[in-house]
Design an enzyme around this catalytic site. Structure first.
Site, PDB file in Angstrom:
ATOM      1  N   ILE A 465       0.970  -1.114  -0.211  1.00 19.00           N
ATOM      2  CA  ILE A 465       0.062  -0.176   0.046  1.00 19.00           C
ATOM      3  C   ILE A 465       0.995   1.225   0.037  1.00 19.00           C
ATOM      4  O   ILE A 465       0.471   2.313   0.433  1.00 19.00           O
ATOM      5  CB  ILE A 465      -0.769   0.169   1.347  1.00 19.00           C
ATOM      6  CG1 ILE A 465      -0.389   0.174   2.402  1.00 19.00           C
ATOM      7  CG2 ILE A 465      -1.909  -0.935   1.073  1.00 19.00           C
ATOM      8  CD1 ILE A 465      -1.179   0.204   3.763  1.00 19.00           C
ATOM      9  N   ASN A 631      14.179  -1.210   7.191  1.00 24.28           N
ATOM     10  CA  ASN A 631      14.835  -0.480   6.078  1.00 24.28           C
ATOM     11  C   ASN A 631      14.651   1.031   6.260  1.00 24.28           C
ATOM     12  O   ASN A 631      13.424   1.633   6.225  1.00 24.28           O
ATOM     13  CB  ASN A 631      13.940  -0.812   4.767  1.00 24.28           C
ATOM     14  CG  ASN A 631      14.214  -0.010   3.359  1.00 24.28           C
ATOM     15  OD1 ASN A 631      14.822   1.237   3.455  1.00 24.28           O
ATOM     16  ND2 ASN A 631      14.363  -0.647   2.227  1.00 24.28           N
ATOM     17  N   PRO A 632      15.623   1.830   6.493  1.00 28.46           N
ATOM     18  CA  PRO A 632      15.648   2.888   6.990  1.00 28.46           C
ATOM     19  C   PRO A 632      14.876   3.958   6.034  1.00 28.46           C
ATOM     20  O   PRO A 632      14.229   4.940   6.543  1.00 28.46           O
ATOM     21  CB  PRO A 632      17.021   3.511   7.484  1.00 28.46           C
ATOM     22  CG  PRO A 632      17.637   2.280   7.293  1.00 28.46           C
ATOM     23  CD  PRO A 632      16.961   1.113   6.758  1.00 28.46           C
ATOM     24  N   GLN A 638       7.568   6.196   5.538  1.00 28.13           N
ATOM     25  CA  GLN A 638       6.252   6.296   6.435  1.00 28.13           C
ATOM     26  C   GLN A 638       5.987   7.122   7.234  1.00 28.13           C
ATOM     27  O   GLN A 638       4.863   7.636   7.491  1.00 28.13           O
ATOM     28  CB  GLN A 638       6.349   4.855   7.084  1.00 28.13           C
ATOM     29  CG  GLN A 638       6.271   3.684   6.089  1.00 28.13           C
ATOM     30  CD  GLN A 638       4.970   3.055   6.235  1.00 28.13           C
ATOM     31  OE1 GLN A 638       3.910   3.964   5.867  1.00 28.13           O
ATOM     32  NE2 GLN A 638       4.381   1.904   6.471  1.00 28.13           N
ATOM     33  N   GLY A 702       5.571  -2.151  14.178  1.00 35.55           N
ATOM     34  CA  GLY A 702       4.762  -1.633  12.892  1.00 35.55           C
ATOM     35  C   GLY A 702       5.558  -0.007  12.816  1.00 35.55           C
ATOM     36  O   GLY A 702       6.050   0.605  13.796  1.00 35.55           O
ATOM     37  N   GLU A 705       1.707   3.776  11.460  1.00 32.48           N
ATOM     38  CA  GLU A 705       0.528   4.614  12.320  1.00 32.48           C
ATOM     39  C   GLU A 705       1.370   5.452  13.224  1.00 32.48           C
ATOM     40  O   GLU A 705       0.991   6.585  13.482  1.00 32.48           O
ATOM     41  CB  GLU A 705      -0.563   3.786  12.772  1.00 32.48           C
ATOM     42  CG  GLU A 705      -1.294   3.091  11.597  1.00 32.48           C
ATOM     43  CD  GLU A 705      -2.429   2.230  11.999  1.00 32.48           C
ATOM     44  OE1 GLU A 705      -3.578   2.627  12.340  1.00 32.48           O
ATOM     45  OE2 GLU A 705      -2.183   1.031  11.874  1.00 32.48           O
TER      46      GLU A 705
END
Ligand code: MOS
Length: 738
Positions: A465, A631-632, A638, A702, A705
């Site tokens: 996504i 993965n920086p 994100q 995660g 969010e």
């Protein structure tokens, strides 16, 4: 082999996306494709009396017009426990009752999209209209007090909040914070291409849950799950929309069944405002009580939240007040107010984003009252164990986030008095807030196929996504297999693949990476077994447990001559490949001895021209504690997205409804403002990058969010610092600062 997990591998799907080769749902064009357009109710409450199709039916290209009278009854069962009630729970087309403006009343199928659109405009619907209500205050008589939301206790209490308020010398903050409806607007709207072959249904659907869509469609059409194939290699954004049951997917499949044609149905931008849910409107009343030293003695976080008249959808905003600070006396009452608007759903950090706006602004108000530095106030009330569950944290490094963020931002130079910092004629404000989001792991499975050519194919029904799934799962598999990334192909977005959770709740990376690692273990064990049992193998007769796999071969550690490549052993056994599948089970919160939670600290600078008080975010520093960063680069992306969305929440986003018609009026991307590049100054992102082995082998929680949580509060607190004005109802538009 050099490990790739932890390094900034470039997005593997990047070239496909920028060259237009990545195919999204609406881009699949089966032969004889027909096009469907939905006719929506223009009233917000009442019922459909009659529909006159005469003119529409004569319109060129029309194949079928589907409505209550000719639509076959579908099963449309009540939503199951997992997705209830976060999606549409009404039988739309089959029910004459209208619950909100925009509800589907008919579907026109035509040869071209334009023909369908035109014919849809000719469908004449007559209604029996009843008064509608879209105002929370007027919904009080119908208020609902929900007990729980996905296991999260609402109406929660610990200690004695009222008694805490009677202590002497108390400092009290009591304020209300309101957030309007926000509508997730991914660039790609909801879209479905449905195709039947006998009783088998294939859907190219923009969904962040292929398995969920498969279940829904199999239930609704009464066919086995095996007969529903959902494919979605790319999702053009979701942010909480595009999972669970939404009627456009069902209507597309129904239209395809009735017309015996493949049918494409793409929601318009305007329809996105009534279709795939939205962040519900909330008013949160915060009461903070603290001793003169600043220690919290009582926190009451009351949420009044809108929902639709058909679904009791809850976002437990009070959750942040239960766990973020050490405090004995806490209450988080929650009230639902049903309105005649479409059903809300999850939107990025559904509970924590609104909840942290209220709590973190109230904390800033408390700091100002105490004349205490906002960071110091938070350090003073730091929760060293989870104050709600009484468990230790699996790996909480929030203190580091505050300290690093303060340093990187240059917070020490802040002059505390509001309005005291200037840049020429501009007012400068510095604000901060805390971020938090739970670290969950859901059941996920993956399969690995080791081929004799030395490559591996890895599959899981997870989703891209924009989160970097293709990239991080290829990295994960390459490391676990001890193969270079170029020899690993990772596939996702297909309900035929081993099951994976929805791309939601920030669970994908934490869950699917574990499944991949387990599947690698399983396939290596099979390889080792083959290599030690095949009589022609140089490892023949050895114990399986004594050999190891790596770099495409099976070997005896310490004895390099005794080794065999995957190709050699597969060829010798006459097998084209070896494959295995494994499942990593969900972690159960109730049995865990630790609380797995992510944290972060945001620092924000705003500049405001006092003559036209438009808030400009000039600088933002976020330090995030999400366990190990796989993965920086993709993780940073994100975070940039989350912070940007938080800035939008603070300054821009609001869906406005016309009180007369009950319809959203700014249902387009010109009038529904979101930040553009010019609205965003530099955002710097740092990660503590400390593995949390309580959640999974790689130690990754995660990332999706947590970055939005607290971001809006950091902006609002900076605005207060710049102007001395507290704006407690979002968004902070210039009129509220005049
Ligand atoms: Mo998140 S909006 O709960 O998928």
């Amino acid at each position: 082999m050099d490990k790739v997990v932890g390094s900034s591998v470039r997005r593997l799907d990047g070239p496909l996306k920028v060259t237009g080769q990545a195919r999204y749902a609406a881009e699949f064009r089966p032969d004889h494709l027909a096009h469907a357009v939905i006719v929506q109710s223009t009233i917000a409450h009442g019922r459909v009396d009659a529909i006159d199709l005469a003119e529409a039916a004569k319109s060129p290209g029309v194949i079928e017009i589907i409505w209550r009278r000719n639509a076959p009854k579908l099963r449309y069962p009540k939503l199951g426990a997992y997705d209830s009630p976060s999606a549409e729970n009404i039988t739309s087309l089959w029910d004459s009752a209208i619950h909100y403006a925009g509800q589907a009343v008919a579907v026109v199928v035509a040869e071209t999209f334009e023909q369908a659109q035109h014919a849809a405009s000719l469908v004449k619907v007559s209604y029996h209209q009843e008064p509608h209500n879209i105002a929370m205050a007027e919904a009080e008589p119908a208020a609902i007090l929900p007990k729980q939301s996905n296991g999260e206790k609402l109406q929660y209490k610990r200690g004695d909040f009222s008694a805490a308020l009677t202590e002497s010398g108390l400092i009290k903050i009591e304020q209300a914070y309101s957030i309007p409806v926000e509508t997730h607007n991914p660039l790609e709207p909801g879209a479905t291409v449905a195709q039947w072959d006998g009783d088998e249904l294939t859907l190219h659907d923009s969904t962040r849950w292929v398995d969920g869509t498969q279940s829904t469609l199999s239930e609704v059409f009464g066919i086995s799950r095996d007969n529903v194939h959902v494919v979605c290699p790319f999702v053009g954004g979701a942010f909480g929309s595009k999972a669970f049951r939404w009627s456009h997917t069902i209507l597309a499949a129904l239209a395809a069944r009735m017309t015996r044609r493949p049918v494409k149905l793409v929601l318009t931008r305007a329809q996105m405002f009534t279709w795939l849910g939205h962040r519900p409107q909330t008013t949160q009343h915060l009461t903070l009580a603290a001793g003169p030293d600043g220690r919290l003695t009582g926190v009451r976080h009351e949420t009044r939240q809108a929902t639709s008249t058909t679904n009791e959808f809850t976002v437990p905003s009070g959750v942040v007040s239960k766990m973020l600070y050490e405090c004995r006396n806490v209450q988080t009452p929650h009230k639902l107010l049903p309105l005649n608007i479409a059903t809300p759903t999850y939107m990025r950090a559904p509970a924590e984003a609104p909840g942290s706006f209220a709590l973190e602004c109230a904390m800033d108000e408390l700091a100002a009252r105490l004349k205490m530095d906002p960071v110091e106030l938070r350090l003073l009330n730091y929760a060293y164990i989870d104050p709600e569950a009484g468990k230790i944290w699996s790996g909480k490094h929030l203190r580091d986030c505050y300290v690093i963020g303060r340093e990187k931002f240059g917070w020490q130079a802040r002059s505390p008095k509001p309005g005291s910092m200037k840049d020429g004629s501009l007012l400068v404000g510095w604000g901060m807030a805390t971020a938090t989001y739970p670290g969950h792991r859901k059941t996920a499975a993956a399969s690995i196929r080791l081929l004799s050519d030395g490559t591996a194919l890895v599959q899981a029904a997870t989703h891209e996504i924009g989160n970097g799934a293709y990239t991080v799962f290829t990295q994960t598999a390459a490391d676990a297999l001890d193969l270079p990334m170029e020899r690993v192909k990772f596939e996702l977005g297909d309900s035929d693949f081993p099951t994976a959770p929805p791309a939601g709740g920030s669970v994908s990376t934490a869950s699917v990476s574990e499944a991949i690692i387990k599947a690698v273990g399983a396939v290596q064990l099979k390889m080792a077994r083959l290599a030690t049992t095949d009589s022609k193998s140089p490892l023949s007769g050895l114990r399986t447990a004594d050999v190891r796999c790596g770099e495409g071969r099976i070997f005896l550690p310490g004895n390099l001559t005794q080794s065999v490549t995957y190709k050699e052993i597969l060829d010798s056994a006459g097998e084209p490949w070896m494959e295995a599948e494994a499942t990593a089970e969900e972690q159960d919160d109730t049995t865990k001895t630790v609380t797995i939670q992510s944290f972060g600290a945001h620092f924000c600078e705003v500049k405001i021209d006092p003559s036209l008080p438009e808030v400009r975010v000039t600088r933002f520093v976020s330090v995030l504690d999400v366990g190990r960063v796989l993965n920086p680069q993709t993780s940073r992306s994100q975070a940039l997205g989350g912070v940007t969305m938080g800035i939008g929440m603070a300054l821009h986003e609001q869906t406005i409804y016309d009180p007369v018609t009950g319809r959203p009026v700014n249902d387009n991307l010109a009038d529904y403002a979101i930040p553009v590049n010019a609205d965003i100054g530099g955002i710097e992102v740092f990660f503590t990058n400390l593995p949390d082995q309580s959640i999974n082998t790689l130690g990754c929680r995660g990332v999706g969010e947590v970055p939005i949580v607290g971001a809006a509060a950091a902006v609002a607190n900076a605005v207060y610092h710049a102007t001395g004005r507290r704006v407690r109802d979002l968004p902070i538009t210039p009129d509220k600062l005049l």
